[in-house]
Design a protein around this motif. Structure first.
Motif, PDB file in Angstrom:
ATOM      1  N   ASP A   1       0.832  -1.205   0.000  1.00 53.45           N
ATOM      2  CA  ASP A   1       0.000   0.000   0.000  1.00 53.45           C
ATOM      3  C   ASP A   1       0.867   1.255   0.000  1.00 53.45           C
ATOM      4  O   ASP A   1       0.540   2.254  -0.655  1.00 53.45           O
ATOM      5  CB  ASP A   1      -0.924   0.023   1.215  1.00 53.45           C
ATOM      6  CG  ASP A   1      -2.101  -0.931   1.075  1.00 53.45           C
ATOM      7  OD1 ASP A   1      -2.343  -1.393  -0.063  1.00 53.45           O
ATOM      8  OD2 ASP A   1      -2.762  -1.219   2.091  1.00 53.45           O
ATOM      9  N   GLY A   2       1.955   1.207   0.730  1.00 49.20           N
ATOM     10  CA  GLY A   2       2.865   2.345   0.758  1.00 49.20           C
ATOM     11  C   GLY A   2       3.548   2.567  -0.570  1.00 49.20           C
ATOM     12  O   GLY A   2       3.725   3.710  -1.001  1.00 49.20           O
ATOM     13  N   VAL A   3       3.929   1.479  -1.245  1.00 43.92           N
ATOM     14  CA  VAL A   3       4.579   1.603  -2.551  1.00 43.92           C
ATOM     15  C   VAL A   3       3.599   2.161  -3.577  1.00 43.92           C
ATOM     16  O   VAL A   3       3.976   2.963  -4.439  1.00 43.92           O
ATOM     17  CB  VAL A   3       5.144   0.243  -3.014  1.00 43.92           C
ATOM     18  CG1 VAL A   3       5.704   0.344  -4.431  1.00 43.92           C
ATOM     19  CG2 VAL A   3       6.245  -0.222  -2.062  1.00 43.92           C
ATOM     20  N   VAL A   4       2.335   1.771  -3.483  1.00 44.42           N
ATOM     21  CA  VAL A   4       1.316   2.344  -4.378  1.00 44.42           C
ATOM     22  C   VAL A   4       1.213   3.849  -4.150  1.00 44.42           C
ATOM     23  O   VAL A   4       1.195   4.640  -5.108  1.00 44.42           O
ATOM     24  CB  VAL A   4      -0.056   1.669  -4.138  1.00 44.42           C
ATOM     25  CG1 VAL A   4      -1.152   2.443  -4.868  1.00 44.42           C
ATOM     26  CG2 VAL A   4      -0.029   0.229  -4.637  1.00 44.42           C
ATOM     27  N   ALA A   5       1.162   4.272  -2.887  1.00 45.19           N
ATOM     28  CA  ALA A   5       1.071   5.705  -2.581  1.00 45.19           C
ATOM     29  C   ALA A   5       2.278   6.453  -3.113  1.00 45.19           C
ATOM     30  O   ALA A   5       2.149   7.536  -3.708  1.00 45.19           O
ATOM     31  CB  ALA A   5       0.952   5.911  -1.070  1.00 45.19           C
TER      32      ALA A   5
END
Length: 315
Positions: free
Chosen positions: A122-126
């Motif tokens: 989720d952090g990499v997507v953000a």
């Protein structure tokens, strides 16, 4: 505490490893440059492609994320400019470069590996959503402000907005990161699953991106070093490592970002200054020592401050 250290310290230990490999002559500088080229042109674009292609956005809007991050950038950039010009008495060109040095995070080479380890997918997507606009916004604003400062200091006519946008736009169209993001968006919109054969190639290359980026960055640090302007560089380093993530955290909370997206934005804003500060200094022939010293100082101290931010976010 131990879990945070296990996530953060390896990031900086790999940077240190790269620096040691060159420092003790196991590899020459050009090897690091070649590895950096592979990371920038192949590994990270493939990682961004895979991330966006397989992401589950659940209708999330990118605008609050962009506003949260660039609010912090604006506050920090302005503080850096004012400190350089009003407190240290430097001209407006150094003021612009001070703003860049304090607000331009190394999101690609350090931010992506760090966020991947500490926040997860989720952090990499953000962070991928941020990277879609980060480089163009920062480079266009930095170039425009520097050209305005050049006019003020030397009286030389600038190129104007279109004159800046044209070459920047042409460079971005050929930028591997932009191409990787765009390809990921196109594939995502098709709704098709990643073919097994393609995944067997994409996944290992994407997996190389983090470690290779960190080691290549460490190898590149040999050419920067501490080269003067210690007082102003130390101030810009404090702004970069403390004020920028604090401002991004506050804006993220006000705008109601999810905990995962907040953590991703704060952590990537907390990483050391990116080499783009040096590139802008090189392009305009001013402030090389300020940019180099800030890059080195923030990288040297970053392990401690990023660990502190990680601990704060975990509570």
């Amino acid at each position: 505490m131990s879990a945070t250290l296990l996530n953060v310290l390896p990031v900086f230990l790999m940077i240190l490893l790269g620096w040691l490999l060159v420092r003790f002559g196991l590899f020459k500088d050009h090897v690091g440059e070649a590895l950096g080229e592979f990371v920038f042109k192949i590994a990270v674009p493939v990682l961004l492609f895979r991330t966006i292609a397989e992401a589950q956005f659940h209708g999330a809007s990118p605008f609050r994320l962009w506003i949260a991050y660039f609010s912090g950038v604006t506050v920090t950039w302005a503080a850096g400019h004012l400190l350089a010009t009003r407190v240290f008495g430097r001209d407006s060109r150094i003021g612009v470069l001070a703003g860049v040095s304090s607000a331009f995070a190394n999101n690609v080479f350090i931010g992506l590996p760090l966020v991947g380890r500490t926040v997860g997918d989720d952090g990499v997507v953000a962070l991928s959503i941020l990277l879609a606009v980060h480089l163009p916004v920062m480079m266009v604003v930095g170039t425009l402000l520097m050209e305005q400062a050049e006019r003020k200091e030397s009286g030389i006519a600038g190129r104007g907005l279109l004159g800046v946008l044209r070459p920047v736009g042409a460079n971005l169209a050929r930028n591997p990161l932009v191409i990787g993001l765009a390809a990921g968006i196109v594939f995502h919109l098709t709704g098709l699953p990643m073919p097994a054969v393609a995944a067997s190639v994409v996944d290992p290359i994407a997996g190389m991106a983090g470690p290779a980026a960190l080691i290549s960055l460490g190898m590149a640090l040999r050419k920067y070093g501490i080269s003067g302007n210690i007082g102003i560089s130390a101030c810009m380093s404090v702004l970069k490592l403390v004020l920028l993530p604090a401002s991004v955290w506050a804006a993220s909370r006000i705008l109601g970002l999810t905990p995962e997206w907040t953590a991703a934005m704060v952590l990537t804003s907390a990483v050391p200054t990116g080499v783009n500060a040096w590139l802008i200094a090189n392009r305009f022939g001013v402030g090389h020592s300020l940019a180099a010293s800030t890059i080195t100082l923030t990288t040297a101290v970053g392990a401690l401050t990023v660990t502190a931010w990680s601990l704060l976010l975990a509570h």
